[in-house]
Design a protein around this motif. Structure first.
Motif, short mmCIF file in Angstrom:
data_model
loop_
_atom_site.label_atom_id
_atom_site.label_comp_id
_atom_site.label_asym_id
_atom_site.label_seq_id
_atom_site.Cartn_x
_atom_site.Cartn_y
_atom_site.Cartn_z
N ILE A 98 113.98 -11.38 97.17
CA ILE A 98 113.88 -12.29 98.34
C ILE A 98 115.39 -13.20 98.38
O ILE A 98 115.61 -13.56 97.35
N THR B 197 107.54 -8.76 101.68
CA THR B 197 106.58 -9.70 100.94
C THR B 197 105.66 -10.38 102.06
O THR B 197 104.42 -10.60 101.77
N TRP C 294 113.15 -20.35 91.87
CA TRP C 294 113.46 -20.09 93.19
C TRP C 294 114.33 -21.53 93.70
O TRP C 294 113.74 -22.68 93.57
N HIS D 48 105.40 -18.64 93.83
CA HIS D 48 106.61 -18.01 94.10
C HIS D 48 107.26 -18.24 92.58
O HIS D 48 106.75 -19.21 91.92
N LEU E 273 111.66 -16.79 103.04
CA LEU E 273 110.29 -16.51 102.92
C LEU E 273 109.39 -16.94 104.08
O LEU E 273 108.49 -16.56 104.76
N ARG F 209 115.69 -19.45 99.14
CA ARG F 209 114.80 -18.42 99.25
C ARG F 209 113.35 -18.75 99.78
O ARG F 209 112.69 -17.92 100.34
N GLN G 11 112.04 -10.39 102.13
CA GLN G 11 110.85 -11.27 102.46
C GLN G 11 110.12 -10.72 103.50
O GLN G 11 108.89 -11.19 103.68
#
Length: 423
Positions: A74, A93, A123, A119, A131, A127, A90
């Protein structure tokens, strides 16, 4: 019955847990059966010929229509090719998260009051933002994102861990991460220090070590077998090694069993042999764990514990090496592969019913930038309270809206008949 949902999409498997409201309290989170006879479903997406997207391992796999471990990509501008079609990691996901939400909706008979999705701890905001956008595009506009290490700490706290500062050791199938966590004035956890992670180390390395040992022992028999027969015999080797790994967490010896064209073959393995195979890998994760502790200038004496998550953390060598490095209690739950999901469900309870703030004397500094909670922004409202200099900023009010089922995407989700336990 009203409920909240926690989701953990790992590098190898996906898990989910729900907590149900009973009056003014919440029940202990329970795992949702996502797979066939298992709470776990492989984090695998397969594009069928009709354009539908199936969750779980396909019966046959030529590699071009199946994708794995897309979560860790991602934020990567290079798309994943699935059946020749470019797909953003993403988006994939979000599709898997939407599948979980739809399945739980069907099982519970209604929508969740709140959803928390874990997550990786390392991150940064970009990111999480991409998402969030992908989730929103599928109709999941009110999902809270939390670092996996935070949800792990929430799960351990629900089971009785009372410490205020800990380091989390999360060993997935194909990834490892560690981060420091501390309790906030509201009784929740936040990360601090510098998280560390590796996408190239995980429990699958333990399975491969056993598989390599088995191939070496059987080298003569396999050499005398036709190539096609040898390939068929070894097809289930990794799954068999995963089984033996689990047996060796409680027993001192086990047999790797394979069916060769010449008949059944058994390769005895002792726990001591297995631990010798995996010791360098486990030691590498412990070294990273110590780097995390040093990143905040902490000593082992300032920690209240090490909190484990991931099925392979039940291997006794993991606890042995961590205990040798840090003189604090090492905590592991019975269903360690579900720890992050159950902790996400606990955090979802707090989204709906926030805990009251603790007295000022118990307050701790705010988390480092990018290490705390990340949610889709709620509409701004006038703040009704003032802040004391040095306090963490007040949490914005949370407006609970009904969660709608995800909208069908261009790659429509479908369930493989008989694969995921649904007629």
């Amino acid at each position: 019955m009203p409920y909240v949902l926690g989701i953990d999409i790992g590098s190898s498997n996906t898990a989910a847990a729900v907590a149900r409201r009973r009056g003014t309290t919440w029940t202990r989170p329970e795992a949702v059966g996502l797979g066939v006879g298992s709470p776990l479903v492989p984090s695998v997406l397969c594009l069928a010929e009709d354009g539908s997207l199936h969750v779980g391992e396909p019966a046959t796999d030529d590699g071009s229509r199946t994708t794995r471990d897309f979560v860790h990509r991602i934020g990567d501008d290079v798309p994943v090719l699935l059946g020749g079609e470019p797909c953003a990691p993403q988006t994939l996901t979000a599709e898997l998260a939407a599948w979980v939400v739809e399945r739980v909706h069907a099982l519970e008979g209604g929508a969740a009051e709140a959803i928390v999705l874990s997550h990786p701890a390392g991150w940064r905001p970009y990111r999480r933002e991409v998402l969030h956008r992908a989730l929103s595009d599928l109709g999941l506009r009110h999902v809270t994102l939390l670092p996996r290490t935070v949800t792990v700490a929430e799960s351990h706290a629900a089971r009785g861990f009372a410490g205020s500062t800990a380091v989390v050791y999360a060993l997935g199938g194909n990834s490892f991460e560690a981060a420091l966590v501390r309790r906030t004035p509201r009784g929740t956890y936040e990360t601090f220090g510098t998280p560390q992670g590796l996408d190239s180390i995980g429990g699958a390395d333990f399975d491969e070590a056993l598989a390599e040992h088995s191939r070496t022992v059987l080298a003569r028999e396999l050499a005398a077998t036709a190539r096609r027969g040898a390939q068929a015999a070894l097809r289930g080797l990794r799954a068999e090694c995963d089984r033996v790994k689990r047996v060796l967490t409680v027993d001192l010896a086990a047999d790797v069993v394979l069916t060769l064209p010449s008949g059944p073959a058994r390769i005895p393995v002792t726990r001591a042999q297995f631990e010798a195979m995996i010791r360098p890998t486990v030691q590498a994760t412990v070294d990273l764990l110590l780097r995390v502790v040093r990143s905040a200038d902490l000593s082992g004496a300032q920690l209240d514990g090490v909190l484990l998550a991931g099925g392979s953390t039940r291997v006794p060598l993991v606890t042995e090496l961590i205990s040798a490095a840090l003189p604090v209690p090492v905590e592991v739950e019975p269903d360690a592969q579900l720890t992050a999901a159950t902790g996400a469900a606990m955090a979802a309870c707090q989204v709906v019913s926030p805990r009251p703030r603790q007295p000022a004397a118990a307050r701790v500094p705010a988390p480092v930038s990018g290490a705390g909670r990340a949610t889709i922004p709620a509409p701004r409202r006038p703040q009704q309270h003032t802040t004391v200099p040095g306090d963490p900023p007040p949490r914005p009010p949370v407006r609970i809206l009904p969660l709608e089922l995800p909208k069908p995407s261009r790659l429509a989700l479908a369930r493989a008949r008989g694969r995921e336990g649904r007629p």
